[in-house]
Design an enzyme around this catalytic site. Sequence first.
Site, PDB file in Angstrom:
ATOM      1  N   PHE A 108      56.287  35.529  26.273  1.00 49.25           N
ATOM      2  CA  PHE A 108      57.419  33.972  25.773  1.00 49.25           C
ATOM      3  C   PHE A 108      57.984  33.106  24.704  1.00 49.25           C
ATOM      4  O   PHE A 108      57.224  33.024  24.287  1.00 49.25           O
ATOM      5  CB  PHE A 108      55.763  33.043  26.553  1.00 49.25           C
ATOM      6  CG  PHE A 108      56.135  31.659  27.567  1.00 49.25           C
ATOM      7  CD1 PHE A 108      56.694  32.228  29.529  1.00 49.25           C
ATOM      8  CD2 PHE A 108      56.051  30.572  26.641  1.00 49.25           C
ATOM      9  CE1 PHE A 108      56.563  30.708  29.701  1.00 49.25           C
ATOM     10  CE2 PHE A 108      57.060  29.643  27.836  1.00 49.25           C
ATOM     11  CZ  PHE A 108      57.130  29.510  28.984  1.00 49.25           C
ATOM     12  N   ASP A 183      47.447  36.300  21.877  1.00 47.93           N
ATOM     13  CA  ASP A 183      47.555  34.547  23.569  1.00 47.93           C
ATOM     14  C   ASP A 183      47.708  35.498  24.541  1.00 47.93           C
ATOM     15  O   ASP A 183      47.635  36.108  25.718  1.00 47.93           O
ATOM     16  CB  ASP A 183      49.280  34.225  23.237  1.00 47.93           C
ATOM     17  CG  ASP A 183      49.447  33.393  24.021  1.00 47.93           C
ATOM     18  OD1 ASP A 183      48.846  32.513  25.185  1.00 47.93           O
ATOM     19  OD2 ASP A 183      50.482  32.606  24.321  1.00 47.93           O
ATOM     20  N   TYR A 208      45.794  25.794  32.374  1.00 50.37           N
ATOM     21  CA  TYR A 208      46.468  25.029  33.931  1.00 50.37           C
ATOM     22  C   TYR A 208      46.738  26.286  35.069  1.00 50.37           C
ATOM     23  O   TYR A 208      47.366  25.787  35.495  1.00 50.37           O
ATOM     24  CB  TYR A 208      47.606  24.106  33.362  1.00 50.37           C
ATOM     25  CG  TYR A 208      48.292  24.288  32.463  1.00 50.37           C
ATOM     26  CD1 TYR A 208      49.689  25.053  33.190  1.00 50.37           C
ATOM     27  CD2 TYR A 208      48.093  24.355  31.093  1.00 50.37           C
ATOM     28  CE1 TYR A 208      50.741  25.524  32.204  1.00 50.37           C
ATOM     29  CE2 TYR A 208      49.665  24.472  30.494  1.00 50.37           C
ATOM     30  CZ  TYR A 208      50.658  25.343  30.808  1.00 50.37           C
ATOM     31  OH  TYR A 208      50.856  25.571  29.830  1.00 50.37           O
ATOM     32  N   LYS A 209      47.009  27.464  34.089  1.00 50.15           N
ATOM     33  CA  LYS A 209      47.414  28.695  35.039  1.00 50.15           C
ATOM     34  C   LYS A 209      45.974  29.140  35.751  1.00 50.15           C
ATOM     35  O   LYS A 209      45.395  28.545  36.412  1.00 50.15           O
ATOM     36  CB  LYS A 209      47.570  29.213  34.515  1.00 50.15           C
ATOM     37  CG  LYS A 209      48.845  29.495  33.716  1.00 50.15           C
ATOM     38  CD  LYS A 209      49.760  30.674  32.622  1.00 50.15           C
ATOM     39  CE  LYS A 209      51.089  29.664  31.393  1.00 50.15           C
ATOM     40  NZ  LYS A 209      51.167  29.797  30.704  1.00 50.15           N
ATOM     41  N   ARG A 355      58.107  36.152  41.583  1.00 54.14           N
ATOM     42  CA  ARG A 355      57.285  36.355  41.040  1.00 54.14           C
ATOM     43  C   ARG A 355      55.543  35.050  41.409  1.00 54.14           C
ATOM     44  O   ARG A 355      56.241  34.349  42.188  1.00 54.14           O
ATOM     45  CB  ARG A 355      56.742  34.912  38.975  1.00 54.14           C
ATOM     46  CG  ARG A 355      56.824  36.294  38.096  1.00 54.14           C
ATOM     47  CD  ARG A 355      56.689  35.333  36.909  1.00 54.14           C
ATOM     48  NE  ARG A 355      56.678  33.986  36.994  1.00 54.14           N
ATOM     49  CZ  ARG A 355      55.660  32.681  36.375  1.00 54.14           C
ATOM     50  NH1 ARG A 355      54.898  33.661  35.240  1.00 54.14           N
ATOM     51  NH2 ARG A 355      55.765  31.678  36.238  1.00 54.14           N
TER      52      ARG A 355
HETATM   53  C1  LIG Z   1      53.155  29.361  29.801  1.00 54.28           C
HETATM   54  C2  LIG Z   1      52.771  29.494  28.302  1.00 54.28           C
HETATM   55  C3  LIG Z   1      52.546  28.850  27.173  1.00 54.28           C
HETATM   56  C4  LIG Z   1      53.273  27.257  27.831  1.00 54.28           C
HETATM   57  O1  LIG Z   1      53.292  26.319  26.461  1.00 54.28           O
HETATM   58  P1  LIG Z   1      52.907  25.163  27.126  1.00 54.28           P
HETATM   59  O2  LIG Z   1      52.880  24.311  24.909  1.00 54.28           O
HETATM   60  O3  LIG Z   1      51.034  25.037  27.632  1.00 54.28           O
HETATM   61  O4  LIG Z   1      53.551  24.427  27.430  1.00 54.28           O
HETATM   62  C5  LIG Z   1      53.160  29.623  26.067  1.00 54.28           C
HETATM   63  N1  LIG Z   1      53.082  30.443  25.812  1.00 54.28           N
HETATM   64  C6  LIG Z   1      52.846  31.782  27.110  1.00 54.28           C
HETATM   65  C7  LIG Z   1      52.417  32.864  26.721  1.00 54.28           C
HETATM   66  C8  LIG Z   1      52.566  30.854  27.994  1.00 54.28           C
HETATM   67  O5  LIG Z   1      53.000  32.539  29.528  1.00 54.28           O
END
Ligand SMILES: *Cc1c(COP(=O)(O)O)cnc(C)c1O
Length: 396
Positions: A108, A183, A208-209, A355
Amino acid sequence: MKKDSFYLPDGMIYLDGNSLGPMPLAAANRVQHTVVGEWKELLITGWNKAGWYHQPRVLGDRLAPLVGAKEGSVVIGDTLSIKVFQALAAALQLRPERNVILSDSGNFPTDLYIAEGLIKSFDRDHKLNLQLKVVEPEAVADHLDDSVAVMMLTQVDYRTGRLHDMAALTRKAQDNGAIALWDLAHSAGALPVHLADCNAEFAVGCTYKYLNAGPGAPAFIYVRPDIADTAEPALSGWMGHSEPFAFDRHYQAAPAIERMRIGTPPVLQMAALDAALDVWDDVSINDVRNKSIELSECFIKEVEKRCPQLTLYSPRDASQRGSQVSFTFDEGYAVIQALIAEGVVGDFRAPNVLRFGFTPLYLDIDDVVRAAEILGKIMTKQSWDQPAFKQRAAVT
Ligand SMILES: *Cc1c(COP(=O)(O)O)cnc(C)c1O
């Protein structure tokens, strides 16, 4: 499996729990109680009387089994981007003689941006020669040489859903003297994760996911217990001090995972997280995984039957996928907008990815078939081809 525990707007088929989970019914009351019963009445005494102060650890312990972690090895707080920074900084400090952070191009963006920003600020004069090396996901194992300090990967690719073999890559990284940092943003609550068994040093993730704790819900960080007392918290905030209320002039890191706390935790969001974790009390993550595979296999089959215009972008083999399915199509953005207009919520990732997340807690086979039927209709009639569906919003 737990459809009755969630609120979903009438008629909506929600295939975006991989971005933001829906509201657990209990969350509204729990947050209301924290606002009206605690904040309003207890004010500052809520930190002790309502246990706010200990919530990051208490909720960390509640979340731990979902990622295969032991009690006392997970703490909640901040956002995932911050937790990535914190874990990466601590990991680098454990390998001072090495200079490469190895990641992959499916990671990400924020994880890679954070690594770049960290390198810039830690290595201003380039004396450490810190480098971020980004390789193809399939090539990570081949690049684990003795320059690699940290292997920083996201287990499930946010675009394709491709699943890394966490145990094998961790072993390979450690055999080569590197630290493993995972992660779990698209893993926690989506599939069984065995953090303790796979021996990774660090892991981070969001709530939150697939954990449904609401927009802006805090992240989590895991540190392997045997290194938790030596891992240096680069973000050395007062709540990670061994005695925050001694107001000591000098920082002294708290023992173990507690040192990964930084500052005041988000009490209202933690109330929502507490309610969201209740949902998991009587659900097995193995059952969730099996059902998720069933739903995603069904979706692929039903979509491919109806939509020859779409190309499957996710691995076809379910064991190589997380809990999402992606397709590509040049006008993917417009297709997603047309779908949302019909009550089927998925999302779009640039440049051309549609997605869909599969979350058995509140989705069943009927939902999935219906979603594929609606998508099929939109593709056949080309009803996505309207200016209104091509207007890009700030968040896609
Ligand atoms: C959703 C996601 C994030 C989001 O980071 P935030 O600090 O919560 O905005 C970071 N890394 C990955 C791999 C994600 O899927």
